[in-house]
Motif scaffolding. Sequence first.
Motif, short mmCIF file in Angstrom:
data_model
loop_
_atom_site.label_atom_id
_atom_site.label_comp_id
_atom_site.label_asym_id
_atom_site.label_seq_id
_atom_site.Cartn_x
_atom_site.Cartn_y
_atom_site.Cartn_z
N LEU A 11 32.94 41.59 -29.74
CA LEU A 11 33.88 41.60 -28.62
C LEU A 11 33.16 42.12 -27.39
O LEU A 11 32.63 43.24 -27.39
N GLY A 12 33.10 41.28 -26.36
CA GLY A 12 32.42 41.73 -25.14
C GLY A 12 32.67 40.75 -24.01
O GLY A 12 33.25 39.68 -24.22
N LEU A 13 32.20 41.11 -22.84
CA LEU A 13 32.35 40.22 -21.69
C LEU A 13 31.42 39.01 -21.85
O LEU A 13 30.44 39.10 -22.61
N PRO A 14 31.68 37.92 -21.13
CA PRO A 14 30.70 36.84 -21.10
C PRO A 14 29.35 37.39 -20.62
O PRO A 14 29.33 38.29 -19.77
N PRO A 61 33.24 33.74 -28.09
CA PRO A 61 33.20 33.58 -26.63
C PRO A 61 33.49 34.93 -25.97
O PRO A 61 34.20 35.75 -26.54
N GLY A 62 32.95 35.14 -24.78
CA GLY A 62 33.21 36.39 -24.06
C GLY A 62 34.66 36.52 -23.64
O GLY A 62 35.35 35.52 -23.44
N LEU A 89 32.30 44.90 -33.48
CA LEU A 89 31.20 45.45 -32.67
C LEU A 89 31.48 45.11 -31.22
O LEU A 89 31.56 43.94 -30.86
N VAL A 90 31.67 46.14 -30.42
CA VAL A 90 31.98 45.95 -29.01
C VAL A 90 30.67 46.01 -28.22
O VAL A 90 29.89 46.95 -28.40
N THR A 91 30.44 45.01 -27.37
CA THR A 91 29.22 45.06 -26.55
C THR A 91 29.57 45.46 -25.13
O THR A 91 30.43 44.83 -24.49
N LEU A 92 28.94 46.52 -24.66
CA LEU A 92 29.17 47.01 -23.30
C LEU A 92 27.87 46.78 -22.54
O LEU A 92 26.88 47.49 -22.74
N ASN A 93 27.86 45.74 -21.70
CA ASN A 93 26.59 45.38 -21.04
C ASN A 93 26.39 46.17 -19.76
O ASN A 93 27.29 46.24 -18.92
N LEU A 94 25.19 46.71 -19.63
CA LEU A 94 24.89 47.56 -18.48
C LEU A 94 24.89 46.80 -17.16
O LEU A 94 25.04 47.39 -16.11
N LYS A 104 38.41 47.99 -20.37
CA LYS A 104 39.45 47.11 -20.90
C LYS A 104 39.07 46.59 -22.30
O LYS A 104 39.91 46.49 -23.20
N ILE A 105 37.79 46.28 -22.46
CA ILE A 105 37.29 45.80 -23.75
C ILE A 105 37.46 46.89 -24.81
O ILE A 105 37.85 46.61 -25.95
N LEU A 106 37.15 48.12 -24.44
CA LEU A 106 37.30 49.23 -25.40
C LEU A 106 38.78 49.39 -25.79
O LEU A 106 39.09 49.60 -26.97
#
Length: 299
Positions: A11-14, A61-62, A89-94, A104-106
Amino acid sequence: MKYKAGFIAFLGLPNAGKSTLTNCLIREKVSIVTNKPQTTRRRITGIYTTKEFQAVLVDTPGYIDNTSGLNHFLQQELEDVLKSADAILVTLNLDAKSLDPLEKILDLAKSTNKPFAALITKSDLGMGHRVHTLVAKLENMNIPYAEISSTAQPDETREEVSKLLLQMLPESPAPLYPEDIFTTENVRDICAEIIREKCFQMLFEEIPYQLAVQIRAFEEGETLTKIYADIVVDKDNQKKIVVGHGASTLKKIGMQSREQIEKLVGTKVYLELHVKSKKKWMKDPMMMKELGYVLSANV
Ligand SMILES: Nc1nc2c(ncn2[C@@H]2O[C@H](COP(=O)(O)OP(=O)(O)OP(=O)(O)O)[C@@H](O)[C@H]2O)c(=O)[nH]1
Ligand SMILES: [Mg+2]
């Protein structure tokens, strides 16, 4: 320790690096990657097997806040994968534009009530201040996390993510899939995705987003694989852009796709590409289905 196995959703942004991480963990290229957001359109499964666990990674998909036409499908697909996963698994991109969408994703991960861990991705970019803020937030919320870079530190990434997976996966008497397979995707679909990746990389503005790839025929021989594929665009005037001056763009897409497909199938490849327009396919559920964008529940 008991053996563990289960389904893990991303789960993460595009553009957060989910597909790059999937490929990094399984050490094979199963999910396509570009520098443009919204590259991944449907779930892609990568199977990560170690002596201690088997994680069936479902690349997604993001997450976006837009739900019409193809975007509606992308978000339904993501929701569906989240529902059926054992953990997330949540991806938090720098390199996200701001912290708000990451928060919001969290929240979204938390609302699923499933075990989840956070990965601060693209740690090679530095951005110490943002790392500091994210880490403080994750520690405050008691969320297990790791800082990773799939591209700059693949070994360390596998090590850190494995620790988190081992914590989150459910116990299982045995692996869910044979230990020597790395994906459940079929070769024909991976080939269509490879061609779409090259289109994404070589075309600009709205065209990559309004294009799909359909394999018409796939003939496997001992030494030669013949593939006939259509690049489908949304508007008639997009055809000449995909073909390019003197067919130069289409030739490049074909050459680069063929090179990569040859590695995948292990034979020489004859690849014939045609560009076709199917007006407004992205708004037509029947055409979307024909092009492979159909939720598993509706197959
Ligand atoms: N600097 C850096 N770039 C990365 C890293 N991981 C991925 N990228 C780049 O980020 C871009 C997006 O990567 P993807 O793996 O396609 O991202 P994604 O989350 O799957 O994106 P969508 O499919 O659009 O949701 C690509 O240009 C990658 O090369 C990393 O660890 N460091
Ligand atoms: Mg992706």
